[in-house]
Design a protein around this motif. Structure first.
Motif, short mmCIF file in Angstrom:
data_model
loop_
_atom_site.label_atom_id
_atom_site.label_comp_id
_atom_site.label_asym_id
_atom_site.label_seq_id
_atom_site.Cartn_x
_atom_site.Cartn_y
_atom_site.Cartn_z
N PHE A 1 1.13 -1.66 0.06
CA PHE A 1 0.03 -0.02 0.32
C PHE A 1 1.23 1.10 0.06
O PHE A 1 0.10 2.36 -0.18
N SER B 296 -6.61 -13.05 -6.86
CA SER B 296 -6.27 -12.93 -5.83
C SER B 296 -6.12 -13.05 -4.28
O SER B 296 -6.20 -13.89 -3.36
N GLU C 137 -8.89 -15.32 -3.94
CA GLU C 137 -7.83 -17.45 -3.16
C GLU C 137 -7.27 -17.00 -2.10
O GLU C 137 -7.53 -18.08 -1.75
P1 NAP Z 1 -5.82 -7.34 -9.75
O1 NAP Z 1 -6.61 -8.11 -10.12
O2 NAP Z 1 -5.01 -6.28 -9.90
O3 NAP Z 1 -6.12 -7.10 -8.47
C1 NAP Z 1 -5.78 -6.11 -6.99
C2 NAP Z 1 -6.84 -5.70 -5.71
O4 NAP Z 1 -6.10 -5.14 -5.63
C3 NAP Z 1 -8.01 -5.03 -7.17
O5 NAP Z 1 -9.42 -5.38 -5.95
C4 NAP Z 1 -7.52 -3.60 -6.22
O6 NAP Z 1 -9.03 -2.35 -6.23
C5 NAP Z 1 -6.87 -4.02 -4.81
N1 NAP Z 1 -5.93 -2.87 -5.12
C6 NAP Z 1 -4.47 -3.07 -5.93
N2 NAP Z 1 -4.33 -1.27 -5.44
C7 NAP Z 1 -4.83 -1.00 -4.10
C8 NAP Z 1 -4.66 0.32 -3.60
N3 NAP Z 1 -3.04 0.46 -3.31
N4 NAP Z 1 -5.19 0.02 -1.75
C9 NAP Z 1 -6.57 -0.85 -2.29
N5 NAP Z 1 -6.85 -1.80 -2.55
C10 NAP Z 1 -6.00 -2.06 -4.01
O7 NAP Z 1 -4.35 -7.82 -8.63
P2 NAP Z 1 -4.79 -10.16 -8.76
O8 NAP Z 1 -5.85 -10.15 -7.88
O9 NAP Z 1 -3.31 -10.28 -8.40
O10 NAP Z 1 -4.58 -10.81 -9.82
C11 NAP Z 1 -4.21 -10.45 -11.35
C12 NAP Z 1 -4.51 -11.40 -12.24
O11 NAP Z 1 -3.35 -12.16 -11.74
C13 NAP Z 1 -5.63 -11.40 -12.44
O12 NAP Z 1 -5.60 -11.43 -14.31
C14 NAP Z 1 -5.79 -12.49 -11.43
O13 NAP Z 1 -7.03 -12.69 -13.12
C15 NAP Z 1 -5.04 -13.74 -11.94
N6 NAP Z 1 -5.36 -14.47 -11.16
C16 NAP Z 1 -5.80 -15.53 -11.63
C17 NAP Z 1 -5.99 -16.43 -10.39
C18 NAP Z 1 -6.67 -17.49 -10.88
O14 NAP Z 1 -7.80 -17.97 -12.18
N7 NAP Z 1 -6.66 -18.79 -9.90
C19 NAP Z 1 -5.87 -16.41 -8.94
C20 NAP Z 1 -4.52 -14.86 -8.69
C21 NAP Z 1 -4.73 -14.04 -9.99
P3 NAP Z 1 -9.63 -2.12 -7.67
O15 NAP Z 1 -10.44 -3.52 -8.12
O16 NAP Z 1 -10.11 -1.26 -6.51
O17 NAP Z 1 -8.65 -1.49 -8.48
#
Ligand code: NAP
Length: 322
Positions: free
Chosen positions: A123, A160, A163
């Motif tokens: 953060f 993430s 999960e």
């Molecule tokens: P992500 O999709 O970029 O999500 C990040 C989350 O963190 C968002 O909800 C975002 O909020 C929040 N966030 C980011 N910066 C923040 C801040 N400064 N303060 C508060 N909240 C903040 O990242 P991810 O979940 O790591 O996923 C990355 C990629 O990997 C995606 O394509 C995902 O589908 C994939 N993935 C797939 C699987 C699976 O299929 N099993 C599992 C894990 C990841 P906002 O929504 O408000 O921006």
């Protein structure tokens, strides 16, 4: 230190160290530029964790992350690798031998293994990094088991976070804290979380501070409601940040093929062998392993395994190309 090397390994987490062990044992005398600040300390993310309970071979409580990385470095050194705790400032993979530049030196190499890892997005709260493993965590698979029958927070609203929250319910009750009412996560993963009775949602809450116990460990967060601006304390036994990862690939922009999230593309998709997985990047003679090219598994053991692959690919490539 000679300027020219048969192999330079950039990065010294489990992937880079394992590559150095295998390459050292194959007589390649690798130079490991271990990194100093970029993306974390030499030794990678394991240097920020305490006990690692799921790395094979360490029953009865696991092994301390720093100890494991120290042992890997020692083992690689015994096989002829040289570790320098310096950052790489730039690389040039457009001509051979490849150039790898640090603050004080310009090295050349016949082959390069890139293992610069990825870092968890944080953060930006002051002293946040120093709280990792002190009640603040970035990997549920690694640290969830420390919270049996406890209550933890998961911060984030993407896949993430879903999960991690779901996984943590094997051990603990979970409150998922997200800054909006809508989720970036896929519908399926979100539904699974919503149906899980061990997960509660706190929405429209932006973490602004960590609450600390007198011994300096994290006991929750102070959050600001994004609708009302009201501040509140959300208490828990531990906090898991799950707001994404950032691959340490700035150095390689314009030189190696990357996906839309900045991870290095390896294997057949980068022009490597079509009949089996490999560590080939889009430049022949440059290989990549570990989290810098893996956004799926991100485990020490998978990074180590891919480091072994990179060293074998490299050795074979040198054998074929002289
Ligand atoms: P992500 O999709 O970029 O999500 C990040 C989350 O963190 C968002 O909800 C975002 O909020 C929040 N966030 C980011 N910066 C923040 C801040 N400064 N303060 C508060 N909240 C903040 O990242 P991810 O979940 O790591 O996923 C990355 C990629 O990997 C995606 O394509 C995902 O589908 C994939 N993935 C797939 C699987 C699976 O299929 N099993 C599992 C894990 C990841 P906002 O929504 O408000 O921006």
């Amino acid at each position: 230190m000679p300027q020219h090397h048969r192999l330079i390994v950039i990065g010294s987490g489990p992937a880079g160290c394992t590559a150095a062990i295998y390459a050292g044992r194959a007589g390649l005398k690798p130079l490991v530029l271990a990194g100093f600040t970029a993306g974390g300390p030499p030794g990678g993310q394991l240097m920020l964790t305490s006990e690692i309970e799921n790395f094979p071979g360490f029953p009865k409580g696991g092994i301390d992350g720093k100890k494991l990385m120290g042992a890997m470095e020692e083992q690689a050194t015994e096989f002829g690798a040289t570790f320098l705790k310096v950052d790489v400032d730039s690389v040039d993979f457009s001509t051979r031998p490849f150039k790898v530049v640090t603050a004080d030196e310009q090295y050349t190499a016949d082959t390069v293994i890139v293992s610069t890892g990825a870092r968890s997005r944080l953060f930006g709260i002051p002293k946040e990094e120093s709280l990792i493993s002190r009640g603040l965590h970035t990997c549920a698979t690694c640290d969830g088991a420390f919270y049996k029958k406890k209550h933890v927070l998961v911060l984030g609203g993407g896949d993430s976070a879903m999960e991690e929250a779901h996984y943590l319910t094997h051990f603990a009750d979970v409150t998922l804290v997200h800054r909006r009412e809508v989720f970036r996560a896929s519908q399926t993963m979100l539904e699974r979380v919503k149906k899980n009775p061990k997960i509660k949602l706190r929405l429209n809450e932006q973490p602004v501070e960590y609450l600390l116990r007198p011994n300096g460990t994290v006991r929750g967060i102070k959050a600001k409601n994004t609708q009302t601006g009201q501040l509140s304390d959300i208490e828990a036994d531990g906090v898991f940040v799950a707001i994404g990862h950032i691959p340490n690939t700035d150095l390689f922009k314009g030189q190696l093929k990357m996906d839309e999230n900045g991870y290095l593309v390896t294997g057949a998709a980068a022009g490597g062998p079509k009949d089996h997985p490999s560590s080939y990047t889009s430049v022949e003679g440059v290989f990549a392993c570990g989290d810098v090219q893996d956004h799926t598994y991100r485990q020490a053991i998978t990074a180590a395994g891919s480091g072994c692959m990179a060293a074998i690919d490299c050795e074979r490539w040198l054998g074929e190309h002289g």
